[in-house]
Motif scaffolding. Structure first.
Motif, mmCIF file in Angstrom:
data_model
loop_
_atom_site.group_PDB
_atom_site.id
_atom_site.type_symbol
_atom_site.label_atom_id
_atom_site.label_comp_id
_atom_site.label_asym_id
_atom_site.label_seq_id
_atom_site.Cartn_x
_atom_site.Cartn_y
_atom_site.Cartn_z
ATOM 1 N N ASP A 46 0.811 -1.217 0.000
ATOM 2 C CA ASP A 46 0.000 0.000 0.000
ATOM 3 C C ASP A 46 0.843 1.265 0.000
ATOM 4 O O ASP A 46 1.876 1.340 0.668
ATOM 5 C CB ASP A 46 -0.919 0.037 1.224
ATOM 6 C CG ASP A 46 -2.024 -1.008 1.157
ATOM 7 O OD1 ASP A 46 -2.487 -1.423 2.234
ATOM 8 O OD2 ASP A 46 -2.412 -1.403 0.045
ATOM 9 N N ALA A 61 -1.397 8.986 1.826
ATOM 10 C CA ALA A 61 -2.601 8.178 1.919
ATOM 11 C C ALA A 61 -3.529 8.818 2.945
ATOM 12 O O ALA A 61 -3.063 9.395 3.946
ATOM 13 C CB ALA A 61 -2.262 6.756 2.338
ATOM 14 N N ASP A 62 -4.819 8.727 2.718
ATOM 15 C CA ASP A 62 -5.782 9.360 3.632
ATOM 16 C C ASP A 62 -5.604 8.860 5.064
ATOM 17 O O ASP A 62 -5.778 9.615 6.021
ATOM 18 C CB ASP A 62 -7.210 9.080 3.156
ATOM 19 C CG ASP A 62 -7.573 9.857 1.907
ATOM 20 O OD1 ASP A 62 -8.558 9.467 1.251
ATOM 21 O OD2 ASP A 62 -6.876 10.827 1.578
ATOM 22 N N MET A 106 0.710 6.930 -7.034
ATOM 23 C CA MET A 106 0.434 6.243 -5.782
ATOM 24 C C MET A 106 0.468 4.733 -5.911
ATOM 25 O O MET A 106 0.385 4.026 -4.916
ATOM 26 C CB MET A 106 -0.920 6.680 -5.233
ATOM 27 C CG MET A 106 -0.995 8.162 -4.908
ATOM 28 S SD MET A 106 -2.654 8.713 -4.501
ATOM 29 C CE MET A 106 -2.950 7.808 -2.989
#
Length: 124
Positions: A46, A61-62, A106
């Motif tokens: 991720d 990333a959020d 991303m």
């Protein structure tokens, strides 16, 4: 060609902090977008954060916004990830990666050089 080596991982209690470092060799570091990714057992790799070659543009990333900070020192060929308020679910191997050309991305498959990873364990 660039070689990347991560360090700074370890065991920390939930709510604690760690600072990861990525040391690079080779002449292209200062012109490359760099990123941090993480991978937990049995899960995909991720995106965590990325930084432009100047350091002037960052993306997160959020899930880590407001808690993690990515930075770089091109003169030292180093990149950092300051991680605060760590959560148990953030236990993973953390990797630094380089994207040799093109805009910031991303997705891990857009990055062409990877370090060996450093383990981060967050106890509850």
């Amino acid at each position: 060609q660039v070689q990347l080596v991560e360090s700074g991982g370890g065991l920390v209690q939930a709510g604690g902090s760690l600072r990861l470092s990525c040391s690079a060799s080779g002449s292209t570091f200062s012109r490359s977008t760099m990123g941090w990714f993480r991978q937990a057992p049995g899960k995909e790799r991720d995106f965590v954060a990325a930084i432009s070659w100047t350091g002037g543009y960052t993306k997160y990333a959020d899930s880590v916004k407001g808690r993690f900070t990515i930075s770089r020192d091109n003169s030292e060929k180093k990149m950092y990830l300051q991680m605060n308020s760590l959560k148990p679910e953030e236990k993973a191997v953390y990797y630094c990666a380089r994207r040799s050309s093109g805009p910031m991305q991303m997705s891990y498959y857009n990055y062409d050089s990877w370090g060996q990873g450093t383990q981060v364990t967050v106890s509850s």
